[in-house]
Design an enzyme around this catalytic site. Structure first.
Site, PDB file in Angstrom:
ATOM      1  N   ASP A  38      28.182  -6.841   3.558  1.00 50.95           N
ATOM      2  CA  ASP A  38      29.003  -6.419   2.424  1.00 50.95           C
ATOM      3  C   ASP A  38      28.578  -7.161   1.158  1.00 50.95           C
ATOM      4  O   ASP A  38      28.067  -8.290   1.232  1.00 50.95           O
ATOM      5  CB  ASP A  38      30.485  -6.704   2.698  1.00 50.95           C
ATOM      6  CG  ASP A  38      31.052  -5.810   3.786  1.00 50.95           C
ATOM      7  OD1 ASP A  38      30.495  -4.716   4.010  1.00 50.95           O
ATOM      8  OD2 ASP A  38      32.060  -6.201   4.411  1.00 50.95           O
ATOM      9  N   PRO A  39      28.809  -6.575  -0.012  1.00 45.76           N
ATOM     10  CA  PRO A  39      28.433  -7.248  -1.269  1.00 45.76           C
ATOM     11  C   PRO A  39      29.018  -8.647  -1.426  1.00 45.76           C
ATOM     12  O   PRO A  39      28.368  -9.532  -1.988  1.00 45.76           O
ATOM     13  CB  PRO A  39      28.980  -6.294  -2.342  1.00 45.76           C
ATOM     14  CG  PRO A  39      28.943  -4.952  -1.693  1.00 45.76           C
ATOM     15  CD  PRO A  39      29.311  -5.200  -0.255  1.00 45.76           C
TER      16      PRO A  39
END
Length: 299
Positions: A38-39
């Site tokens: 995930d970012p």
């Protein structure tokens, strides 16, 4: 240019961003990562280049280890700090660390887990986060995951002002595990909303955080014509027993022939065949013969 880059993915970037930048830096189209981060998560992101893209699936089968923190007392729509808050129940007193440890132990072994709506899992050809952003609901597939260990790593802290409690952890788990969902499950077991407050992947695909290299370092190395950051595809296959081939056997393997078990001299279900200092193929045992499972090179 072929090999595996143990990339350090920084927070704020998507895994696709990393692949896109590497394609430009390396002037190479054949680039793929092994396991989305995930970012908001940083850490180990093994990236395969050239012919090494053939081992992406094998990298995914390695264990993954994460370190992070969970905050008890509120929850968000994304199960991490990126999403809007959906519930808050301030704690009047902190849970004991022993109570937290007991809950974490119940979240080990084989578990059933439903992927969060804000995830890249596809349902009916669309990613779940696409449904979530349009406030649409869809039935999500339940998957079986395995958590080898889920340990608190330091004394928890309690904030009387906000009524929240935070603890740090380390978890070792299988592919397909959503650690932020584990964070939510821990809160549910304690009877309070919770959220994953931070997360770093410290091991993936057999690579550790200490081995990683940043995008900036890759760029500088390429400009200096230094490709030593590329690791051989063998690293993805180190959990298979290796068999050194004779020249005669290698000639047969080049043509995809089956090998007798006595020629391989092994009873392992899958073996890695090595010739000229390079793993050339994986062979699978069927009855008393080994047949080709995956060819990496015929040269």
């Amino acid at each position: 240019m072929n090999g595996i880059i143990p990339l350090y993915k920084e927070r704020g970037m998507t895994s696709h961003d990393c692949v896109s930048q590497l394609r430009k830096i390396l002037h190479q189209k054949k680039v793929g990562h092994s396991g989305t981060l995930d970012p908001s998560v940083d850490g180990v992101l093994p990236v395969c280049v050239g012919s090494a893209t053939k081992v992406v699936d094998y990298l995914l089968n390695h264990r993954k280890v994460y370190r992070g923190s969970v905050t008890l007392g509120f929850s968000t729509e994304t199960e991490d700090l990126d999403g809007d808050e959906v519930d808050r129940q301030p704690l009047s007193a902190p849970f004991t660390d022993e109570a937290i440890d007991t809950v974490l132990q119940t979240l080990t072994g084989d578990l059933q887990q439903t992927p969060p709506m804000y995830s890249a899992v596809k349902v009916n050809g669309r990613k779940l986060y696409e449904y979530a952003r349009k406030h649409e609901t869809v039935e999500r597939p339940v998957r079986t995951i395995h958590v080898a260990r889920f340990d608190r790593t330091a004394p928890s802290t309690f904030d009387e002002t906000t009524g929240t409690q935070t603890f740090t952890f380390e978890v070792e788990c299988s592919k397909g595990t959503y650690v932020r969902t584990l964070a939510v499950q821990a809160g549910e077991a304690l009877g309070v909303p919770s959220v994953m407050a931070s997360l770093t992947r410290v091991e993936s695909g057999g690579f550790t955080l200490q081995e990683t290299i940043s995008l900036a370092q890759v760029k500088a190395a390429v400009e200096d014509d230094d490709l030593s950051f590329l690791r051989p595809l063998d690293r993805a296959l180190d959990n298979y027993p290796e068999i050194e081939l004779t020249t005669a056997l290698w000639r047969g393997v080049q043509n995809g022939v089956w090998l007798l078990q006595r020629e391989v001299n092994s009873d392992a279900p899958i073996v890695a065949l090595r010739y000229d200092n390079e793993i050339k193929a994986l062979y699978k045992l069927v009855d008393d013969k080994y047949k080709p499972l995956k060819m990496f090179s015929t040269k």
